[in-house]
Design a protein around this motif. Sequence first.
Motif, PDB file in Angstrom:
ATOM      1  N   SER A  53       0.849  -1.182   0.000  1.00  0.00           N
ATOM      2  CA  SER A  53       0.000   0.000   0.000  1.00  0.00           C
ATOM      3  C   SER A  53       0.890   1.239   0.000  1.00  0.00           C
ATOM      4  O   SER A  53       2.068   1.160   0.362  1.00  0.00           O
ATOM      5  N   THR A  75      -1.710  -8.135   7.113  1.00  0.00           N
ATOM      6  CA  THR A  75      -1.080  -6.829   6.949  1.00  0.00           C
ATOM      7  C   THR A  75       0.160  -6.777   7.827  1.00  0.00           C
ATOM      8  O   THR A  75       0.092  -7.088   9.021  1.00  0.00           O
ATOM      9  N   CYS A 101      -2.836  -3.469  -5.025  1.00  0.00           N
ATOM     10  CA  CYS A 101      -3.132  -2.222  -4.317  1.00  0.00           C
ATOM     11  C   CYS A 101      -2.872  -1.036  -5.241  1.00  0.00           C
ATOM     12  O   CYS A 101      -1.817  -0.949  -5.879  1.00  0.00           O
ATOM     13  N   ASP A 106      -6.593   1.885  -2.279  1.00  0.00           N
ATOM     14  CA  ASP A 106      -7.656   0.895  -2.449  1.00  0.00           C
ATOM     15  C   ASP A 106      -7.042  -0.473  -2.742  1.00  0.00           C
ATOM     16  O   ASP A 106      -6.076  -0.583  -3.515  1.00  0.00           O
ATOM     17  N   LEU A 107      -7.613  -1.500  -2.143  1.00  0.00           N
ATOM     18  CA  LEU A 107      -7.116  -2.860  -2.310  1.00  0.00           C
ATOM     19  C   LEU A 107      -8.114  -3.660  -3.136  1.00  0.00           C
ATOM     20  O   LEU A 107      -9.301  -3.707  -2.820  1.00  0.00           O
ATOM     21  N   ARG A 128     -13.319  -4.339  -4.268  1.00  0.00           N
ATOM     22  CA  ARG A 128     -12.430  -3.201  -4.027  1.00  0.00           C
ATOM     23  C   ARG A 128     -12.687  -2.713  -2.616  1.00  0.00           C
ATOM     24  O   ARG A 128     -13.817  -2.328  -2.282  1.00  0.00           O
ATOM     25  N   PRO A 131      -9.329   2.316   1.651  1.00  0.00           N
ATOM     26  CA  PRO A 131      -8.162   2.255   2.551  1.00  0.00           C
ATOM     27  C   PRO A 131      -8.494   1.875   3.993  1.00  0.00           C
ATOM     28  O   PRO A 131      -7.665   1.294   4.684  1.00  0.00           O
TER      29      PRO A 131
END
Length: 233
Positions: A53, A75, A101, A106-107, A128, A131
């Motif tokens: 990210s 994470t 990412c 946005d992931l 999607r 954050p």
Amino acid sequence: ADLAYGPDGQVWIADAGNCRLQKFRFGDGWQKPITVGIRGGDARGIPRSLAFSPYKLLFSVVYPRSGQGEVVLQTRNLDGKLLAQKGLCPAWGDPVVKIACAPSGDLFIYQSRSKNLRGWEDAPTLLRLAPKGQVAAKAGGDGPGLSPFGNPARRIHLKPQEDLIPWKGRLLIPSAGSVHVFSHELKPLAEYQLSYKQGKNPVFGEFGGAWRDGQVLFITDIGGRCVQRAVLP
């Protein structure tokens, strides 16, 4: 299983065979590896998909070595410390889960298995996450959307080695000989079938990993045993 270029100048490697993350810095060589486990589950986990990210956090998709339990999203910080973990789907049947990412934070998460009223089923789904982690858009699963542009009867099924690639607020999905373009809201915008510059139309047997550099998309063509370069529109 995957590579990610970190904001710390290191290449992070998903060393699936040894259940760990490896780090490599050009000029310095290999750094101390990080053993991967699943919190509350398998003590040795298999990392398969990595993404950084813009907030200097590493996202990692981890499968339990036993094949039992859940595939999880972890994470970590740049020291490799586990900060958070989220379950994604059951690990039985070895589902395909891929992440990417965007510069916005946005992931994007692709899952070949999703949950519906009948339970967990093989139904490709694309999410999607904003954050802060909330679902901002969804395509596929029980609903429409994860299909090539203009062909809602088909579904896009990613293979384990195929990638998601954020690009200019959109998402590129190179798969099965085509590059699919989705909007930020995960609506199909276009499908580009690759062809050689000389005008021939080859049959691409199988895609591998992909990487974008500016307007050029590099795709591993496993069937052709080469790397293809495609100029993005």
